[in-house]
Scaffold this active site. Structure first.
Site, PDB file in Angstrom:
ATOM      1  N   LYS A 188       1.646 -30.571  14.090  1.00 52.78           N
ATOM      2  CA  LYS A 188       0.885 -31.778  14.495  1.00 52.78           C
ATOM      3  C   LYS A 188       0.546 -32.628  13.270  1.00 52.78           C
ATOM      4  CE  LYS A 188      -1.430 -29.350  18.293  1.00 52.78           C
ATOM      5  NZ  LYS A 188      -0.778 -29.690  19.543  1.00 52.78           N
ATOM      6  N   HIS A 246      -9.129 -25.654  23.935  1.00 50.13           N
ATOM      7  CA  HIS A 246      -7.720 -25.419  24.272  1.00 50.13           C
ATOM      8  C   HIS A 246      -7.567 -23.924  24.558  1.00 50.13           C
ATOM      9  CE1 HIS A 246      -3.394 -24.897  23.383  1.00 50.13           C
ATOM     10  NE2 HIS A 246      -3.264 -26.205  23.452  1.00 50.13           N
ATOM     11  N   GLN A 252      -6.347 -30.643  15.963  1.00 48.90           N
ATOM     12  CA  GLN A 252      -6.278 -32.098  16.178  1.00 48.90           C
ATOM     13  C   GLN A 252      -6.973 -32.872  15.064  1.00 48.90           C
ATOM     14  OE1 GLN A 252      -4.539 -33.633  18.474  1.00 48.90           O
ATOM     15  NE2 GLN A 252      -4.042 -31.933  19.822  1.00 48.90           N
ATOM     16  N   ASP A 280     -11.267 -24.659  15.260  1.00 47.03           N
ATOM     17  CA  ASP A 280      -9.878 -24.983  15.570  1.00 47.03           C
ATOM     18  C   ASP A 280      -9.640 -26.433  15.128  1.00 47.03           C
ATOM     19  OD1 ASP A 280      -7.543 -25.845  16.752  1.00 47.03           O
ATOM     20  OD2 ASP A 280      -8.085 -25.252  18.789  1.00 47.03           O
ATOM     21  N   CYS A 316      -3.456 -27.609  28.466  1.00 39.41           N
ATOM     22  CA  CYS A 316      -3.879 -26.263  28.055  1.00 39.41           C
ATOM     23  C   CYS A 316      -5.397 -26.160  27.988  1.00 39.41           C
ATOM     24  CB  CYS A 316      -3.266 -25.861  26.716  1.00 39.41           C
ATOM     25  SG  CYS A 316      -1.487 -25.810  26.731  1.00 39.41           S
TER      26      CYS A 316
HETATM   27  C1  PLP Z   1      -7.096 -28.358  19.946  1.00 42.88           C
HETATM   28  C2  PLP Z   1      -5.841 -27.539  19.942  1.00 42.88           C
HETATM   29  N1  PLP Z   1      -5.910 -26.237  19.646  1.00 42.88           N
HETATM   30  C3  PLP Z   1      -4.824 -25.454  19.626  1.00 42.88           C
HETATM   31  C4  PLP Z   1      -3.581 -25.962  19.915  1.00 42.88           C
HETATM   32  C5  PLP Z   1      -2.402 -25.032  19.884  1.00 42.88           C
HETATM   33  O1  PLP Z   1      -1.514 -25.373  18.845  1.00 42.88           O
HETATM   34  P1  PLP Z   1      -0.235 -24.459  18.580  1.00 42.88           P
HETATM   35  O2  PLP Z   1       0.522 -24.430  19.879  1.00 42.88           O
HETATM   36  O3  PLP Z   1       0.505 -25.156  17.491  1.00 42.88           O
HETATM   37  O4  PLP Z   1      -0.735 -23.119  18.199  1.00 42.88           O
HETATM   38  C6  PLP Z   1      -3.447 -27.301  20.254  1.00 42.88           C
HETATM   39  C7  PLP Z   1      -2.119 -27.846  20.617  1.00 42.88           C
HETATM   40  O5  PLP Z   1      -1.931 -28.511  21.583  1.00 42.88           O
HETATM   41  C8  PLP Z   1      -4.610 -28.116  20.270  1.00 42.88           C
HETATM   42  O6  PLP Z   1      -4.542 -29.401  20.588  1.00 42.88           O
END
Ligand code: PLP
Length: 412
Positions: free
Chosen positions: A229, A125, A206, A203, A369
């Site tokens: 999430k 992401h 998910q 990260d 993203c």
């Molecule tokens: C794998 C992953 N990393 C990072 C993010 C970013 O999350 P946040 O916008 O809450 O920082 C997301 C959100 O879509 C995601 O799916």
């Protein structure tokens, strides 16, 4: 016959948003990968905190302020315990994006320089890509990518080859891909990364909402996730870090609450985790997240994983009935988190999402993203359906019906 959904979770009634109607129809929400819906218990906990316990934290001696302190630090203890972490090394941030930036700025600026490399993967992401790109550009370091194979998986051999080059300072990768759904072998990866003398950042955005996560077993140096999430409020994320590293790192943001003492020309930092929490923190949000993890714990994370895996298996099977539909990522539900990204021949992903919407079903379309990954997959965008604890097989049936009806609209 599609597989039976082997789960006893039936918790939709705990989520008040499902009482809403859109054009007389029920809400069918298959976009939990973007953000989850919130159980009544979380909504009530935040409201009750604001109604009856609101004061700033770590600065008042009066009883109300002590209640706020207890609520905020109690939430931290629950959130840490939920993933097998410790409160001192559990830092509240705004979201996982900020958690990753914290490491890229505080650790990265001090430890990455010319001749060094940061290794990430093609499935990241932007939250786990752009901070490293900016760091490497600023510090004249190299940013390299582990490739994703045609099954949507990473190769441990490729990881070892990269590490053997001897210049990798940190490897950052997703626990579960938000596009491919792939569950990466975190413990196997962190063991190799550690053996090569590099650090790992995972990260978990998910992963934490949908499977048991045990930080000790995973062995990452840094692990970040995001509250919204995981049935919690927006505006709160979490970074878990190894204590010796956090102790050595300079703060990311500076100001109130993160100091021990301030002089006209000098300052000393507060202890962990407060050193990394400048300014008034997201107090009611922390309280809400604490209740969200209580809620998930009461369901049991093994149960949650069984539910999402079995819904994903059902979704893969049923989506397979739609002519021209191509799923990206691992073919087996066992290897995936609770989401499926796909394209439908002859229909743009945004139109796919709009057709689903006409059937009352919320799914996401776009690059999610993850633009570099889209290029690797050879697509500009995909549609993505993702499940949460509140979904059931009927939600997936509604999606498939909407897609089948949509194909007719397009004359396919
Ligand atoms: C794998 C992953 N990393 C990072 C993010 C970013 O999350 P946040 O916008 O809450 O920082 C997301 C959100 O879509 C995601 O799916």
């Amino acid at each position: 016959m599609p597989p039976v959904v082997e789960s006893s979770l039936a918790v939709k009634a705990d989520f008040p948003i499902f009482a809403r109607r859109f054009g007389g129809r029920e809400l069918i929400y298959l976009d939990s990968g973007a953000t989850s819906q919130k159980p009544q218990a979380v909504i009530d906990a935040q409201a009750e905190h604001l109604r009856s316990h609101n004061a700033n934290v770590h600065r008042g001696v009066y009883a109300l302020a002590q209640e706020a302190d207890a609520a905020y630090d109690g939430a931290r203890r629950k959130v840490a315990a939920f993933v097998g972490g410790r409160p001192q090394t559990t830092i509240f941030t705004k979201n996982v994006t900020e958690a990753i930036n914290l490491v890229a700025y505080s650790w990265g600026r001090a430890n990455v320089g010319p001749g060094d490399a940061v290794l990430i993967t093609q499935m990241e992401h932007h939250a786990n890509l752009v901070p490293w790109q900016v760091l490497c550009r600023e510090r004249s370091a190299e940013l390299r990518y582990l490739e994703v194979d045609e099954r949507g998986e990473l190769s441990l051999e490729a990881l070892e080859r990269e590490l053997a080059r001897g210049d990798v300072k940190l490897v950052a990768f997703a626990h579960v891909s938000n596009v491919l759904g792939t569950i990466n072998p975190v413990a196997e990866m962190t063991a190799r990364i550690r053996a090569a003398g590099a650090l790992s950042l995972v990260d978990g955005a998910q992963a934490v909402p949908q499977m048991p996560v045990d930080l000790q077993a995973l062995g990452a140096d840094f692990y970040g996730w995001t509250g919204h999430k995981a049935l919690g409020p927006t505006g709160i994320g979490v970074l878990h870090g190894r204590e010796e590293l956090l102790e050595r790192m300079e703060p990311f943001l500076t100001g109130g609450d993160m100091i021990a003492s301030v002089d006209l020309q000098s300052v000393s930092w507060n202890e962990l985790p407060y050193k990394f929490e400048a300014g008034t923190p997201p107090i009611a949000e922390a309280v809400g997240l604490g209740v969200a993890v209580d809620y998930l714990s009461a369901l049991g994370m093994e149960q949650v994983r069984t539910h999402e895996r079995s819904l994903t298996a059902y979704m893969l099977e049923r989506l397979g009935e739609v002519p021209g539909l191509r799923v990206v990522g691992p073919p087996e539900a066992e290897r995936r988190g609770g989401l499926v990204s796909f394209t439908v021949e002859g229909i743009h992903p945004h139109d796919v999402a709009e057709l689903a919407n006409r059937g009352g079903v919320c799914i996401r379309a776009g690059h999610h993203c993850a633009q570099p990954l889209m290029r690797c997959l050879g697509v500009g965008a995909t549609a993505r359906a993702s499940v949460g604890v509140y979904n059931d097989a009927a939600d997936i049936d509604a999606l498939v019906d909407a897609l089948q009806a949509g194909r007719e609209v397009f004359g396919l």
